[in-house]
Scaffold this motif. Structure first.
Motif, PDB file in Angstrom:
ATOM      1  N   HIS A   1       0.833  -1.207   0.000  1.00 49.41           N
ATOM      2  CA  HIS A   1       0.000   0.000   0.000  1.00 49.41           C
ATOM      3  C   HIS A   1       0.870   1.261   0.000  1.00 49.41           C
ATOM      4  O   HIS A   1       0.471   2.291  -0.561  1.00 49.41           O
ATOM      5  N   GLY A   2       2.048   1.197   0.619  1.00 53.36           N
ATOM      6  CA  GLY A   2       2.980   2.306   0.505  1.00 53.36           C
ATOM      7  C   GLY A   2       3.436   2.486  -0.928  1.00 53.36           C
ATOM      8  O   GLY A   2       3.561   3.617  -1.431  1.00 53.36           O
ATOM      9  N   HIS A   3       3.648   1.375  -1.607  1.00 51.09           N
ATOM     10  CA  HIS A   3       4.015   1.392  -3.028  1.00 51.09           C
ATOM     11  C   HIS A   3       2.936   2.102  -3.844  1.00 51.09           C
ATOM     12  O   HIS A   3       3.221   2.875  -4.762  1.00 51.09           O
ATOM     13  N   LYS A   4       1.671   1.849  -3.492  1.00 52.07           N
ATOM     14  CA  LYS A   4       0.563   2.509  -4.193  1.00 52.07           C
ATOM     15  C   LYS A   4       0.573   4.020  -3.983  1.00 52.07           C
ATOM     16  O   LYS A   4       0.118   4.783  -4.845  1.00 52.07           O
ATOM     17  N   LEU A   5       1.091   4.452  -2.827  1.00 47.75           N
ATOM     18  CA  LEU A   5       1.159   5.890  -2.525  1.00 47.75           C
ATOM     19  C   LEU A   5       2.420   6.534  -3.099  1.00 47.75           C
ATOM     20  O   LEU A   5       2.657   7.722  -2.878  1.00 47.75           O
ATOM     21  N   GLY A   6       3.223   5.747  -3.815  1.00 44.58           N
ATOM     22  CA  GLY A   6       4.444   6.277  -4.407  1.00 44.58           C
ATOM     23  C   GLY A   6       5.669   6.154  -3.528  1.00 44.58           C
ATOM     24  O   GLY A   6       6.732   6.721  -3.845  1.00 44.58           O
ATOM     25  N   LEU A   7       5.559   5.429  -2.412  1.00 46.95           N
ATOM     26  CA  LEU A   7       6.695   5.257  -1.496  1.00 46.95           C
ATOM     27  C   LEU A   7       7.529   4.065  -1.956  1.00 46.95           C
ATOM     28  O   LEU A   7       7.267   2.918  -1.595  1.00 46.95           O
ATOM     29  N   LYS A   8       8.535   4.330  -2.765  1.00 46.07           N
ATOM     30  CA  LYS A   8       9.360   3.267  -3.338  1.00 46.07           C
ATOM     31  C   LYS A   8      10.501   2.848  -2.410  1.00 46.07           C
ATOM     32  O   LYS A   8      10.988   1.727  -2.489  1.00 46.07           O
ATOM     33  N   ASP A   9      10.938   3.760  -1.549  1.00 42.31           N
ATOM     34  CA  ASP A   9      12.020   3.439  -0.610  1.00 42.31           C
ATOM     35  C   ASP A   9      11.424   2.972   0.716  1.00 42.31           C
ATOM     36  O   ASP A   9      10.222   3.115   0.970  1.00 42.31           O
ATOM     37  N   ASN A  10      12.284   2.433   1.577  1.00 40.70           N
ATOM     38  CA  ASN A  10      11.822   1.985   2.886  1.00 40.70           C
ATOM     39  C   ASN A  10      11.159   3.135   3.648  1.00 40.70           C
ATOM     40  O   ASN A  10      11.735   4.214   3.777  1.00 40.70           O
ATOM     41  N   PHE A  11       9.964   2.896   4.129  1.00 38.39           N
ATOM     42  CA  PHE A  11       9.218   3.936   4.830  1.00 38.39           C
ATOM     43  C   PHE A  11       8.530   3.422   6.092  1.00 38.39           C
ATOM     44  O   PHE A  11       8.314   4.172   7.036  1.00 38.39           O
ATOM     45  N   PHE A  12       8.177   2.130   6.107  1.00 41.95           N
ATOM     46  CA  PHE A  12       7.301   1.604   7.154  1.00 41.95           C
ATOM     47  C   PHE A  12       7.921   1.765   8.536  1.00 41.95           C
ATOM     48  O   PHE A  12       7.251   2.133   9.501  1.00 41.95           O
ATOM     49  N   TYR A  13       9.208   1.514   8.638  1.00 43.07           N
ATOM     50  CA  TYR A  13       9.887   1.584   9.940  1.00 43.07           C
ATOM     51  C   TYR A  13       9.891   3.001  10.497  1.00 43.07           C
ATOM     52  O   TYR A  13      10.005   3.214  11.715  1.00 43.07           O
ATOM     53  N   LYS A  14       9.757   4.008   9.608  1.00 37.38           N
ATOM     54  CA  LYS A  14       9.771   5.403  10.059  1.00 37.38           C
ATOM     55  C   LYS A  14       8.498   5.780  10.814  1.00 37.38           C
ATOM     56  O   LYS A  14       8.440   6.853  11.444  1.00 37.38           O
ATOM     57  N   LEU A  15       7.490   4.919  10.775  1.00 31.39           N
ATOM     58  CA  LEU A  15       6.227   5.201  11.457  1.00 31.39           C
ATOM     59  C   LEU A  15       6.240   4.710  12.901  1.00 31.39           C
ATOM     60  O   LEU A  15       5.287   4.956  13.641  1.00 31.39           O
ATOM     61  N   VAL A  16       7.297   4.008  13.294  1.00 32.58           N
ATOM     62  CA  VAL A  16       7.373   3.531  14.675  1.00 32.58           C
ATOM     63  C   VAL A  16       7.463   4.708  15.638  1.00 32.58           C
ATOM     64  O   VAL A  16       6.819   4.712  16.692  1.00 32.58           O
ATOM     65  N   GLN A  17       8.226   5.729  15.292  1.00 34.05           N
ATOM     66  CA  GLN A  17       8.358   6.891  16.175  1.00 34.05           C
ATOM     67  C   GLN A  17       7.019   7.584  16.416  1.00 34.05           C
ATOM     68  O   GLN A  17       6.655   7.848  17.576  1.00 34.05           O
ATOM     69  N   PRO A  18       6.231   7.895  15.367  1.00 35.88           N
ATOM     70  CA  PRO A  18       4.914   8.484  15.617  1.00 35.88           C
ATOM     71  C   PRO A  18       4.013   7.588  16.470  1.00 35.88           C
ATOM     72  O   PRO A  18       3.220   8.089  17.269  1.00 35.88           O
ATOM     73  N   LEU A  19       4.143   6.266  16.294  1.00 36.78           N
ATOM     74  CA  LEU A  19       3.341   5.345  17.109  1.00 36.78           C
ATOM     75  C   LEU A  19       3.772   5.400  18.568  1.00 36.78           C
ATOM     76  O   LEU A  19       2.929   5.406  19.473  1.00 36.78           O
ATOM     77  N   VAL A  20       5.074   5.443  18.795  1.00 36.92           N
ATOM     78  CA  VAL A  20       5.585   5.549  20.164  1.00 36.92           C
ATOM     79  C   VAL A  20       5.105   6.861  20.790  1.00 36.92           C
ATOM     80  O   VAL A  20       4.710   6.901  21.970  1.00 36.92           O
ATOM     81  N   ASP A  21       5.106   7.942  20.017  1.00 37.67           N
ATOM     82  CA  ASP A  21       4.627   9.231  20.523  1.00 37.67           C
ATOM     83  C   ASP A  21       3.169   9.119  20.961  1.00 37.67           C
ATOM     84  O   ASP A  21       2.753   9.744  21.942  1.00 37.67           O
TER      85      ASP A  21
END
Length: 578
Positions: free
Chosen positions: A310-330
């Motif tokens: 689904h990130g690929h569908k949004l145009g996110l071709k590079d690694n992105f998923f792990y970057k959402l851990v910080q907002p989740l921790v917040d």
């Protein structure tokens, strides 16, 4: 507007004021229920307490339990993003009584919390009870004063709970919130109940009976209470939205995904999928689950790869998923400090899985696009689904998800045939084990005497060659020998099996491995000369040097893992000793 964090705290504080012990959420991997893939309800950690197999220092408890429903019997994965209220991960608020209070107090507490603590209008709440539960009905109608116009009696399908086919069970009382006439749907118990107007927010389970194998219901000596209320659903009510993905818990995550992807439409389907999936994936890893090809690890891998697509569908071709851990921790780290403590570990595991899948995602999508172009109907062939699974790492539900978006279906039967053909090839090519497999039934039982002896006289109970029971094994043949007594240690998940020899006066059999199947010890190897037959008396002798080296190595493995856990953290888990 009450935040999700406010609601969570109000719930815990309210029941603490009523004498309930505030109990921390248990991990997503159930410690006391091997029948469950993941913790899927608040009562899971209290199952043995309800069954009377465990006694706690308190008789009342309150929790906010993290839950996953993404595999096994309870699986909401395929609905995530398509509906307003399905999630792979959610929080269940619950209060529990272990033989202390019962229906009256449970109902009074629920009504007080909803109408006084949270301030929900009484006229917006609809109550249901089990159709035969006159006691609960009287409490609601005569004591609480709920209007009969907002009250229903419902059958056992929805309002009678069971722990299993036998055991503790009892009637339920459910509380619904009415979103108003401008939303489609009818009251519970009517043909229109599946609409979105009336939404269940709280289920009060009254464990009143024990069900025997013949279906007889016997009153429990200590009736108990188990309740569950979805935090996300309750937050949607209090934040005046009709979709769980519009509450604060999700909006902050969705905004973080929008910032990474540049997507402006906050209702985008893929944003919701990714926001849901980062929650379940992060907490699974926090609780010791890692991506793999089996069991819980495969469920995690499926969810991660669905999010990446689904990130690929949004145009996110590079690694992105792990970057959402910080907002989740917040967002959730204060309520669940173990998440914050595991942040670095979670980020690393997600990044590794992203990198692994990124290598094949584009190629797999090209194969799928080509297959769709070549299709003569609306069904993606099973062979293509299997190719995507086997070569490109596409879980079947990921392909099904893509098919659904394009108005297509997948050939599940064809996929299963291809899978079975692969399993057959794997069985044929397996180096282990003279024919031992789950398909072979061994009724014999072996007595192990290897803690005290390295040699023992025994009788052959069974011989298996090429996957079949036979009467004898001759020179040059490989197979399995089952003995009535043996000094050979058999591997059953821990230390590896012994090597050695089985001898008679005129024959010898070299044992290269020993495995356990049910109660039988199978000695795997080759008949070097002569002939052995079922019922024959033999001498079994282990290789003592190999046993000593194996035992030392196995002990060293445990010591190593103890050191790793001490230095690196409790997330280190032993997965074998090879």
């Amino acid at each position: 507007m009450k935040s999700s964090a406010d609601i969570r705290k109000l719930f815990l504080d309210f029941f603490a004021s009523k004498g309930h012990e505030v109990v921390a959420s248990s991990p997503l991997v159930p410690a006391n229920d091997p029948t469950l893939l993941f913790t899927n309800a608040g009562m899971v950690q209290f199952k043995e307490t309800f069954l009377g197999q465990e006694t706690r220092k308190y008789t009342r408890a309150v929790t906010t339990q993290r839950c996953v429903r993404a595999g096994g019997k309870h699986n909401d994965l395929e609905n995530v993003g398509y509906t307003a209220r399905h999630h792979t991960f959610f929080e269940m608020l619950g209060n529990f009584s272990f033989g202390d209070y019962f229906k009256r107090e449970a109902i009074q507490y629920a009504w007080e919390f909803l109408t006084e603590t949270l301030g929900l209008p009484a006229e917006k709440l609809w109550i249901t009870v089990f159709e035969e539960d006159d006691e609960a009905a009287d409490i609601w109608l005569k004591e609480i004063g709920v209007s009969a116009e907002r009250f229903s009696r419902i059958g056992a399908k929805d309002n009678f709970w069971s722990m299993g086919d036998t055991g503790p069970c009892g009637p339920c009382s459910e509380i619904f919130y009415d979103h108003g006439e401008d939303v489609a749907g009818g009251p519970p118990g009517t043909p229109e109940e599946d609409g979105d107007r009336y939404i269940e927010i709280w289920n009060l389970v009254f464990m009143q009976f024990n069900r025997s194998a013949d279906g007889t219901l016997t009153p429990l000596p200590k009736p108990s209470v188990d309740t569950g209320m979805g935090l996300e659903r309750l937050a949607a009510v209090l934040q005046h939205v009709h979709n769980n993905y519009e509450i604060d818990l999700f909006q902050h995550l969705i905004q973080a995904i929008q910032k990474l992807s540049g997507t402006e439409d906050h209702t985008n389907f893929s944003l919701r999928v990714i926001a849901d999936h980062i929650r379940s994936c992060s907490f699974m890893i926090t609780d010791g689950v890692y991506p793999s090809n089996e069991g819980r690890g495969y469920v995690l891998r499926r969810i991660i790869r669905r999010a990446i697509r689904h990130g690929h569908k949004l145009g996110l071709k590079d690694n992105f998923f792990y970057k959402l851990v910080q907002p989740l921790v917040d967002e959730m780290g204060e309520a669940f400090p173990e998440l914050a403590q595991s942040q670095e570990l979670v980020e690393k595991a997600l990044q590794q899985e992203e990198t692994r899948f990124a290598d094949t995602l584009d190629n797999g999508l090209k194969i799928l696009d080509q297959a769709i172009e070549d299709m003569g109907d609306k069904e993606i062939p099973g062979e293509t689904v299997f190719l995507l699974y086997d070569t490109y790492g596409f879980p079947i539900d990921l392909t099904a998800d893509i098919a659904r978006e394009r108005g297509l279906t997948i050939d599940i039967a064809g996929f299963e045939r291809a899978m079975e053909a692969q399993r057959s090839r794997a069985r044929s090519a397996s180096q282990f084990s003279g024919g031992l497999s789950d398909q072979i039934t061994i009724d014999s039982s072996t007595e192990f005497c290897g803690y005290d002896l390295t040699q023992h006289d025994s009788t052959i109970l069974a011989i298996i060659v090429n996957g079949e029971h036979v009467d004898s094994i001759s020179e040059g043949e490989e197979g399995l020998i089952v003995l009535d007594k043996t000094p050979f240690y058999a591997e059953s998940g821990g230390q590896v099996g012994d090597h050695g020899d089985i001898n008679s006066d005129n024959a010898s059999f070299t044992v290269t491995d020993t495995r356990k199947q049910s109660q039988a010890f199978t000695h795997i190897g080759r008949c070097e000369h002569g002939r052995f037959q079922v019922g024959q008396h033999v001498t079994a002798q282990i290789d003592e040097n190999n046993r000593l080296a194996t035992a030392l190595n196995h002990s060293a493995t445990h010591l190593l893992h103890a050191a790793l856990r001490k230095v690196l953290g409790e997330h280190v888990m032993q997965k074998g000793s090879l």
